[in-house]
Structure formats: structure tokens, C-alpha cells
Design an enzyme around this catalytic site. Sequence first.
Site, PDB file in Angstrom:
ATOM      1  N   ALA A  66       0.858  -1.175   0.000  1.00 56.15           N
ATOM      2  CA  ALA A  66       0.000   0.000   0.000  1.00 56.15           C
ATOM      3  C   ALA A  66       0.901   1.234   0.000  1.00 56.15           C
ATOM      4  O   ALA A  66       2.063   1.157   0.423  1.00 56.15           O
ATOM      5  CB  ALA A  66      -0.875  -0.007   1.238  1.00 56.15           C
ATOM      6  N   GLY A 111       0.585  -4.941   0.818  1.00 54.76           N
ATOM      7  CA  GLY A 111      -0.659  -4.998   0.040  1.00 54.76           C
ATOM      8  C   GLY A 111      -0.499  -5.721  -1.293  1.00 54.76           C
ATOM      9  O   GLY A 111      -1.470  -6.251  -1.838  1.00 54.76           O
ATOM     10  N   GLU A 114      -0.878  -9.287  -0.504  1.00 54.62           N
ATOM     11  CA  GLU A 114      -2.295  -9.502  -0.192  1.00 54.62           C
ATOM     12  C   GLU A 114      -3.134  -9.569  -1.481  1.00 54.62           C
ATOM     13  O   GLU A 114      -4.092 -10.328  -1.569  1.00 54.62           O
ATOM     14  CB  GLU A 114      -2.775  -8.394   0.750  1.00 54.62           C
ATOM     15  CG  GLU A 114      -2.104  -8.524   2.112  1.00 54.62           C
ATOM     16  CD  GLU A 114      -2.268  -7.293   2.993  1.00 54.62           C
ATOM     17  OE1 GLU A 114      -1.732  -6.226   2.628  1.00 54.62           O
ATOM     18  OE2 GLU A 114      -2.941  -7.391   4.026  1.00 54.62           O
ATOM     19  N   GLU A 134       4.629  -5.114   7.221  1.00 51.71           N
ATOM     20  CA  GLU A 134       3.897  -4.033   7.883  1.00 51.71           C
ATOM     21  C   GLU A 134       4.344  -3.758   9.310  1.00 51.71           C
ATOM     22  O   GLU A 134       4.303  -2.616   9.771  1.00 51.71           O
ATOM     23  CB  GLU A 134       2.381  -4.320   7.867  1.00 51.71           C
ATOM     24  CG  GLU A 134       1.725  -4.178   6.505  1.00 51.71           C
ATOM     25  CD  GLU A 134       1.781  -5.428   5.645  1.00 51.71           C
ATOM     26  OE1 GLU A 134       2.531  -6.357   5.992  1.00 51.71           O
ATOM     27  OE2 GLU A 134       1.075  -5.471   4.625  1.00 51.71           O
TER      28      GLU A 134
HETATM   29  N1  CAA Z   1       4.550   3.190  -0.791  1.00 47.93           N
HETATM   30  C1  CAA Z   1       4.922   4.341  -1.358  1.00 47.93           C
HETATM   31  N2  CAA Z   1       6.027   4.494  -2.097  1.00 47.93           N
HETATM   32  C2  CAA Z   1       6.813   3.409  -2.259  1.00 47.93           C
HETATM   33  C3  CAA Z   1       6.490   2.165  -1.696  1.00 47.93           C
HETATM   34  C4  CAA Z   1       5.295   2.076  -0.949  1.00 47.93           C
HETATM   35  N3  CAA Z   1       4.870   0.920  -0.401  1.00 47.93           N
HETATM   36  N4  CAA Z   1       7.456   1.276  -2.033  1.00 47.93           N
HETATM   37  C5  CAA Z   1       8.339   1.950  -2.778  1.00 47.93           C
HETATM   38  N5  CAA Z   1       7.964   3.240  -2.914  1.00 47.93           N
HETATM   39  C6  CAA Z   1       8.638   4.290  -3.669  1.00 47.93           C
HETATM   40  C7  CAA Z   1       9.849   4.811  -2.888  1.00 47.93           C
HETATM   41  O1  CAA Z   1       9.457   5.755  -1.916  1.00 47.93           O
HETATM   42  C8  CAA Z   1      10.677   5.399  -4.019  1.00 47.93           C
HETATM   43  O2  CAA Z   1      10.127   6.643  -4.345  1.00 47.93           O
HETATM   44  P1  CAA Z   1      11.125   7.915  -4.597  1.00 47.93           P
HETATM   45  O3  CAA Z   1      11.933   7.518  -5.800  1.00 47.93           O
HETATM   46  O4  CAA Z   1      10.180   9.052  -4.861  1.00 47.93           O
HETATM   47  O5  CAA Z   1      11.934   8.046  -3.367  1.00 47.93           O
HETATM   48  C9  CAA Z   1      10.396   4.459  -5.187  1.00 47.93           C
HETATM   49  O6  CAA Z   1       9.192   3.768  -4.851  1.00 47.93           O
HETATM   50  C10 CAA Z   1      11.478   3.431  -5.377  1.00 47.93           C
HETATM   51  O7  CAA Z   1      11.660   2.750  -4.155  1.00 47.93           O
HETATM   52  P2  CAA Z   1      13.098   2.631  -3.426  1.00 47.93           P
HETATM   53  O8  CAA Z   1      13.975   3.766  -3.803  1.00 47.93           O
HETATM   54  O9  CAA Z   1      12.839   2.404  -1.970  1.00 47.93           O
HETATM   55  O10 CAA Z   1      13.627   1.300  -4.132  1.00 47.93           O
HETATM   56  P3  CAA Z   1      14.664   0.245  -3.511  1.00 47.93           P
HETATM   57  O11 CAA Z   1      15.029  -0.660  -4.630  1.00 47.93           O
HETATM   58  O12 CAA Z   1      15.747   0.902  -2.771  1.00 47.93           O
HETATM   59  O13 CAA Z   1      13.791  -0.580  -2.436  1.00 47.93           O
HETATM   60  C11 CAA Z   1      11.851  -1.750  -1.622  1.00 47.93           C
HETATM   61  C12 CAA Z   1      12.708  -1.350  -2.839  1.00 47.93           C
HETATM   62  C13 CAA Z   1      12.662  -2.716  -0.720  1.00 47.93           C
HETATM   63  C14 CAA Z   1      10.617  -2.454  -2.114  1.00 47.93           C
HETATM   64  C15 CAA Z   1      11.498  -0.481  -0.805  1.00 47.93           C
HETATM   65  O14 CAA Z   1      10.945   0.468  -1.705  1.00 47.93           O
HETATM   66  C16 CAA Z   1      10.502  -0.718   0.275  1.00 47.93           C
HETATM   67  O15 CAA Z   1      10.853  -1.228   1.341  1.00 47.93           O
HETATM   68  N6  CAA Z   1       9.215  -0.350   0.054  1.00 47.93           N
HETATM   69  C17 CAA Z   1       8.174  -0.468   1.046  1.00 47.93           C
HETATM   70  C18 CAA Z   1       7.749  -1.888   1.223  1.00 47.93           C
HETATM   71  C19 CAA Z   1       6.686  -1.980   2.295  1.00 47.93           C
HETATM   72  O16 CAA Z   1       6.922  -1.709   3.450  1.00 47.93           O
HETATM   73  N7  CAA Z   1       5.473  -2.409   1.922  1.00 47.93           N
HETATM   74  C20 CAA Z   1       4.354  -2.512   2.820  1.00 47.93           C
HETATM   75  C21 CAA Z   1       3.546  -1.249   2.760  1.00 47.93           C
HETATM   76  S1  CAA Z   1       2.334  -1.142   4.050  1.00 47.93           S
HETATM   77  C22 CAA Z   1       1.065  -2.079   3.487  1.00 47.93           C
HETATM   78  O17 CAA Z   1       1.068  -2.635   2.429  1.00 47.93           O
HETATM   79  C23 CAA Z   1      -0.065  -2.108   4.464  1.00 47.93           C
HETATM   80  C24 CAA Z   1      -1.152  -3.021   4.133  1.00 47.93           C
HETATM   81  O18 CAA Z   1      -1.196  -4.191   4.407  1.00 47.93           O
HETATM   82  C25 CAA Z   1      -2.286  -2.487   3.489  1.00 47.93           C
END
Ligand code: CAA
Length: 257
Positions: A66, A111, A114, A134
Site C-alpha cells: 500500500a 498490500g 495480499e 507491515e
Molecule cells: N509506498 C509508497 N512508495 C513506495 C512504496 C510504498 N509501499 N514502495 C516503494 N515506494 C517508492 C519509494 O518511496 C521510491 O520513491 P522515490 O523515488 O520518490 O523516493 C520508489 O518507490 C522506489 O523505491 P526505493 O527507492 O525504496 O527502491 P529500492 O530498490 O531501494 O527498495 C523496496 C525497494 C525494498 C521495495 C522499498 O521500496 C521498500 O521497502 N518499500 C516499502 C515496502 C513496504 O513496506 N510495503 C508494505 C507497505 S504497508 C502495506 O502494504 C499495508 C497493508 O497491508 C495495506
Amino acid sequence: MSDKLVQVTENTGVVRLTLNRPEALNALNSALLKELNEVLIDLEGRKNLRAVLITGAGKKSFVAGADISEMRDKTPDEARAFAGQALATVKRLEQLPVPVVAMVNGYCLGGGCELALACDWAIASDNAIFGQPEVNLGVIPGFGGTQRLPRRVGPAMALDLIITGRKIDAAEALRIGLVNRVVPVGKLEVAAAELTQQFVMNGRQAIRDAKRAIHDGMKQDLDSALALETSLFAQEFASEEQREGMGAFVEKRKPNF
Ligand code: CAA
């Protein structure tokens, strides 16, 4: 390709949905979820639909979760509404009467995982990464992960993944039953296309009934679920499909569904 958040292409009844926010690794925000929901409503009404394939734009990610930037400042009521919007959309995908295949091309987190769990089938590239991270953000999975993940991989493994938030590779995802098949990254498209061809050859009503018996049956006690199976099985004997399928076997030819 259009700049829509959900791109839709079709080839003889097989519809491909590409979630299209590659700059955010296809993170699910409310605009994307709204568009996906609208596309799914449209698909529900389609008579010639045979299968749905869902994937993420770009080479790096299926869906990285998400959208954290959008969620960050939400109040509890807003978070409830956001989760409700996602749950309804994911359920719509799950309840489509045709096979739904997740084609996982990279990060499949939160998400995104999911969403894949709501699909009937998941095929992943060997570089895919899965997880429910999460807890690292101070929350639990909110798009169905605490319920669909244990149903898919068992409660012990679901707890392991959810309370550690650890990421697993495609090989482990295959071993625990989170995905059905893993293929080299360059073969993902071809393998997914071959797979959907297997589905489209089979009887549509039988597939619809199988999905219903399994999904609805899992929510019931065993005797009620077996009664549901018997009821669907019996009704099929009034169908063209049953006549064609069994007739073709007896006449030693391929069925034409
Ligand atoms: N939400 C918003 N933006 C996201 C995102 C997310 N879940 N995942 C990645 N992005 C964005 C980053 O912020 C980045 O944007 P900018 O270039 O503007 O900074 C862009 O995508 C590229 O990401 P990274 O620079 O972080 O890429 P990376 O290769 O270094 O890392 C990754 C990749 C390990 C997937 C890392 O992006 C990450 O950890 N993302 C979040 C993963 C996460 O925690 N997901 C769970 C979300 S909460 C959820 O889903 C709740 C639920 O159950 C509903």
C-alpha cells in the site's frame, strides 16, 4: 500504452491488467484502487471473459505494498475507509468467475502480497521477493493478509512472516505454497501465457463452480461445504458443458467448451 493507473489489454478473452505506477514500484494508492475496482466491475459483466492476468509495470516490482506516503497521516477512520476500499476491490478480483493469475515480476510486499493472495494462481519470476513487512511500519497487514495468508500457507508460517516482517525469495515462496510456479525472469511472460492457455481450454462453468465450492466451502463446516459441492455437481448435469465434456470423452474427441 496509456497513462492509466490500471492498463487493460485483451487477447481472445484473456484480459491482462497492468498496475501502472512504476515510479512508486506500483504501490497501491486510493486512485489506483478506484481504477482497479472500476475495471473489475466492467469485467464482471463480460460474457467472453476466459482468464485474468494481473501484473505490475516495469521490471522491478509487482506491487511494493500500500502507498505509505498516502497512509502516513491518515486518522483511524480514514485508515478504516482505505482498508475497506482495498478489501472490497481485492474481493472483487477473487470472486471473478474465471481463473485469476498473479504474474509476480519482482517485489511483492504488503498490500501486493495480499493482492496476489486473492488470485487463484501465482507465477513468479525467480528474482521476486515476497513479504508482509507491515510490522516494520508499526501496523499489521490491512488488505486481508492476516486472514488469507494463514489460509494459504498455514497459521505457523503466516505468523512467522507477519511478526518478523522478513522478506523471502521466490524459492521459499514456492516451498511454502505462496506461489504455484517460479520461472527464470526472462521466461515469465511466456510461461504465464502458456498457463492461461491451459485454463481457457477448460469448461467455464466448471471453473466458476470450482472457485465457488472452494472459496465458499472454506468458510463453512465440512458437512455444509460437502453439501455445497454436491449441489453444484448435481446442477452441472443440466448444463451444455457437462453434455459436451462427457460426450466428447465417449466419442473419443476433444471437448469444445
Ligand atoms: N509506498 C509508497 N512508495 C513506495 C512504496 C510504498 N509501499 N514502495 C516503494 N515506494 C517508492 C519509494 O518511496 C521510491 O520513491 P522515490 O523515488 O520518490 O523516493 C520508489 O518507490 C522506489 O523505491 P526505493 O527507492 O525504496 O527502491 P529500492 O530498490 O531501494 O527498495 C523496496 C525497494 C525494498 C521495495 C522499498 O521500496 C521498500 O521497502 N518499500 C516499502 C515496502 C513496504 O513496506 N510495503 C508494505 C507497505 S504497508 C502495506 O502494504 C499495508 C497493508 O497491508 C495495506
